[in-house]
Design a protein around this motif. Structure first.
Motif, PDB file in Angstrom:
ATOM      1  N   LYS A  17       1.006  -1.202   0.230  1.00  0.00           N
ATOM      2  CA  LYS A  17      -0.124   0.104   0.050  1.00  0.00           C
ATOM      3  C   LYS A  17       0.763   1.156  -0.004  1.00  0.00           C
ATOM      4  O   LYS A  17       0.139   1.986  -0.704  1.00  0.00           O
ATOM      5  N   LYS A  37      -7.401   2.632  -5.088  1.00  0.00           N
ATOM      6  CA  LYS A  37      -8.650   3.379  -5.510  1.00  0.00           C
ATOM      7  C   LYS A  37      -8.234   5.062  -5.183  1.00  0.00           C
ATOM      8  O   LYS A  37      -8.658   5.597  -4.467  1.00  0.00           O
ATOM      9  N   GLU A  60     -10.464   7.834  -2.574  1.00  0.00           N
ATOM     10  CA  GLU A  60      -9.469   8.019  -1.733  1.00  0.00           C
ATOM     11  C   GLU A  60      -8.503   8.717  -1.464  1.00  0.00           C
ATOM     12  O   GLU A  60      -9.273   9.745  -0.339  1.00  0.00           O
ATOM     13  N   ARG A  61      -8.395   9.879  -2.594  1.00  0.00           N
ATOM     14  CA  ARG A  61      -7.818  11.387  -1.766  1.00  0.00           C
ATOM     15  C   ARG A  61      -8.654  12.403  -1.858  1.00  0.00           C
ATOM     16  O   ARG A  61      -8.944  13.397  -1.114  1.00  0.00           O
ATOM     17  N   ASP A  70     -16.111   4.545  -2.849  1.00  0.00           N
ATOM     18  CA  ASP A  70     -15.578   3.781  -1.256  1.00  0.00           C
ATOM     19  C   ASP A  70     -16.157   4.432  -0.211  1.00  0.00           C
ATOM     20  O   ASP A  70     -17.191   5.839  -0.448  1.00  0.00           O
ATOM     21  N   ASP A 114     -14.860  -1.806  -3.064  1.00  0.00           N
ATOM     22  CA  ASP A 114     -14.173  -2.800  -2.735  1.00  0.00           C
ATOM     23  C   ASP A 114     -14.566  -4.528  -2.250  1.00  0.00           C
ATOM     24  O   ASP A 114     -16.226  -4.228  -2.398  1.00  0.00           O
ATOM     25  N   THR A 147     -16.656   6.446   4.283  1.00  0.00           N
ATOM     26  CA  THR A 147     -15.535   6.610   4.839  1.00  0.00           C
ATOM     27  C   THR A 147     -15.816   6.864   6.189  1.00  0.00           C
ATOM     28  O   THR A 147     -17.330   7.449   5.943  1.00  0.00           O
ATOM     29  N   PHE A 169     -11.254  12.075   0.226  1.00  0.00           N
ATOM     30  CA  PHE A 169     -12.669  11.819   1.613  1.00  0.00           C
ATOM     31  C   PHE A 169     -10.970  13.127   2.172  1.00  0.00           C
ATOM     32  O   PHE A 169     -12.074  14.432   2.669  1.00  0.00           O
ATOM     33  N   LYS A 170      -9.766  13.399   1.447  1.00  0.00           N
ATOM     34  CA  LYS A 170      -8.928  13.497   2.680  1.00  0.00           C
ATOM     35  C   LYS A 170      -9.318  15.831   2.223  1.00  0.00           C
ATOM     36  O   LYS A 170      -9.534  16.257   2.922  1.00  0.00           O
ATOM     37  N   GLY A 220      -6.743   0.370  -0.379  1.00  0.00           N
ATOM     38  CA  GLY A 220      -6.534   1.616  -0.736  1.00  0.00           C
ATOM     39  C   GLY A 220      -6.536   2.064  -1.197  1.00  0.00           C
ATOM     40  O   GLY A 220      -6.905   3.163  -2.084  1.00  0.00           O
ATOM     41  N   ASP A 221      -5.439   2.070  -1.993  1.00  0.00           N
ATOM     42  CA  ASP A 221      -3.949   2.648  -3.222  1.00  0.00           C
ATOM     43  C   ASP A 221      -4.154   2.229  -4.760  1.00  0.00           C
ATOM     44  O   ASP A 221      -4.340   3.173  -5.247  1.00  0.00           O
TER      45      ASP A 221
END
Length: 596
Positions: free
Chosen positions: A249, A391, A395-396, A272, A360, A274, A398-399, A388-389
């Motif tokens: 990851k 997607k 994932e980015r 995804d 997932d 969170t 979300f931050k 998670g890497d």
């Protein structure tokens, strides 16, 4: 057709042609250390070639001639110095005659510029390696005995001690074996032990095996580090000191980019979920803190557009993921209008099904999601666990999304929740309801889609240089110049087709699901509710249900078909009108509690 510098194999020896004379050829054996230029008649050489005894072969020194030493380096200076020394000899037209060579060699020796042995060594190197100045480059790569182990017999190797007493120990096979045991036990695993800790363990083992040796004469930590670094490469250490999940990851080499796997907008969506870093309050009672919401995002890989989202308090599951998928394929204008946000179709143009959905394993894995593949021709891709890497786009985001609202909203999660002196519990600061939070997320998505600059976006070769790297601009450009246009589909039909399903029983009172009874006009027309033994009706039917709405279910009356009947809650189960199935399952007298 003979050529200068060609290499020929003649009776297990290799010769290089140095010059071509009218009737003779000057060549030299390139393997013999004492070789000098020789003469051979051209006719004789041609006969050898025709007989198959002599033939052209590869030049073993070709790569050496292509070397380029650094400007001003020792290798370059030595090359130029050596070439100037033998230049009068090799440039003379009769260099191949021993008596002519001898004149120049004697002059150089008399001038004390070099020795005879050095001159012949340089001449042979020049002729045997291709008659170019680079043939005289020194072979520094052969220096140092690389890869060979130095054996210490009477004293230790390396720099002696300066600040400590003692002589340390000579590293023999027994000590190396102890080094290997400690390294394999404490350093080549994911326990994260330090070298200092491992060395202390080695000293304890060495002291037990050699009680008569004083501690200042133990193998030093520098010897231990040298052995560790010598026998294990950096890559081997990384792989050994990190578990497989963490290595794949966060550490493994990146071979490509996600943009090489998509053709255009709608080629692949990533989905995804969170848990948001904020606490919300109830819509009906703002004094009641209900918890942290779960956010689903559906993003387009090519353009980085956010195609859809879902916010709720349910755990990430198949039932909640289809809520986000439904919004991703539907028109966003009516959804935004419910929250007082007016947009046009051009502000959020992501409508329709993509070619593929990446998710997932726990959410879009199973027989239920096969409806997407068989009925709507959407390829479903699943990532391995803890990856998670794979997607990266969703994932980015979300931050990125949480960074936008955190500075301005109350009830945001901080580092610690313990109440310190003079402090307060951030959970008690919650003031936003889920409706308020949805408005924030909608505006955040609209800002991202229409104004966010993608500073790290990697363009393809056909993209114009003046194309703004904004999601909406990439989406519109991709629709005009690329394939992968999302396919139009009824959001309602898609949503019903993807609803969680369960076998429901049929009785005189209607369709029974989770203790509730449902009735529809089609069942009445079939006569299945008559209280008579002569009535033939199925014992069970497959139904789809929305966990957020217990008032309605969808009866799939034909096997392997998406045709359905819409059934409503009967009067017998009027207690749960306007409720969700989550509330139905919480009823203490409902014996069957099923989580979708």
């Amino acid at each position: 057709m003979l050529r200068i510098n060609d290499v020929y194999s003649n009776q297990d020896s290799k010769y290089r042609i140095l010059s071509l004379l009218p009737e003779q050829v000057v060549w030299i054996d390139i393997d013999r250390t004492s070789a000098l230029p020789e003469l051979i008649p051209i006719k004789e050489l041609v006969n050898l070639i025709e007989e198959g005894v002599c033939y052209i072969t590869d030049d073993p020194y070709q790569s050496l001639l292509l070397q380029a030493p650094e400007e001003g380096s020792t290798a370059q200076l030595k090359r130029d110095e050596s070439y100037e020394l033998i230049k009068p000899i090799v440039s003379h037209p009769l260099y191949y005659l021993p008596e002519e060579r001898a004149k120049f060699i004697n002059e150089i020796i008399d001038a004390k510029r070099s020795t005879k042995q050095t001159l012949y060594r340089l001449l042979r190197r020049y002729w045997q390696r291709g008659q170019a100045p680079n043939a005289l480059l020194p072979n520094y790569k052969n220096s140092g005995a690389k890869g060979k182990k130095r054996i210490a017999k009477d004293k230790q190797l390396g720099r002696p001690r300066v600040y400590k007493k003692g002589t340390t120990a000579i590293i023999n096979e027994d000590i190396e074996r102890l080094f290997s045991i400690i390294i394999n036990k404490y350093l080549l695993n994911d326990s994260k032990y330090t070298i200092v800790y491992a060395y202390r363990k080695f000293k304890a083992m060495y002291r037990s095996l050699n009680p008569e040796v004083r501690e200042e004469n133990f193998p030093s930590i520098w010897q231990f580090k040298y052995f560790y670094n010598k026998h294990f490469t950096s890559v081997e250490k990384l792989k050994a000191r990190h578990n497989k999940i963490s290595y794949n990851k966060d550490i493994r080499q990146l071979r490509s980019t996600v943009n090489t796997q998509v053709l255009g907008p709608g080629s692949r969506y990533e989905i995804d979920a969170t848990i948001a870093d904020i606490y919300l309050v109830s819509d009906s009672d703002r004094q009641s803190v209900v918890g942290r919401p779960v956010i689903y995002f559906v993003t387009d890989v090519f353009s980085r557009m956010v195609a859809g989202f879902y916010i709720g308090f349910e755990n990430p599951s198949y039932a909640t993921s289809i809520q986000a998928l439904e919004m991703a394929v539907a028109d966003k204008q009516s959804y935004c209008k419910k929250y007082g946000i007016n947009i046009t179709a051009d502000d959020w143009p992501c409508i329709g099904l993509p070619d593929a959905i990446l998710a997932d394993r726990g959410e879009l894995l199973g027989h239920q999601i096969e409806t997407l593949e068989k009925s709507f021709s959407v390829r479903v891709e699943n990532t391995p666990p803890y990856r998670g890497d794979l997607k990266p786009i969703v994932e980015r985001y979300f931050k990125t999304m949480q960074a936008k609202f955190k500075p301005f909203t109350p009830g945001v999660v901080t580092g610690v929740k313990e109440k310190k002196k003079g402090g307060n519990d951030y959970r008690l600061d919650a003031a936003l309801t889920i409706s308020d939070f949805k408005k924030i997320i909608i505006n955040s998505i609209l800002m991202h889609n229409n104004a966010h600059q993608l500073s790290h976006y990697d363009r393809d070769s056909d993209m114009p240089a003046d194309l703004p790297l904004v999601p909406i601009e990439l989406w519109n450009w991709g629709l005009q110049h690329r394939t992968g246009r999302p396919r139009t589909v009824s959001a309602k039909d898609l949503y019903i087709a993807l609803l969680p399903r369960k076998k429901a029983t049929l009785s005189d009172l209607g369709i029974k699901l989770f203790g509730n009874y449902y009735i529809c006009s089609e069942i009445r027309e079939q006569g299945w509710l008559h209280r008579k033994n002569t009535i033939h009706r199925p014992k069970s039917l497959e139904v789809g249900y929305d966990p957020l709405d217990a008032d309605t279910i969808y009866i799939f009356y034909e096997q392997n078909s998406l045709n359905y009947w819409k059934a409503h809650l009967s009067d017998r189960s009027r207690e749960f009108k306007g409720c969700s199935f989550w509330e139905v399952w919480q009823a203490p007298y409902v014996r069957i509690v099923v989580t979708p």
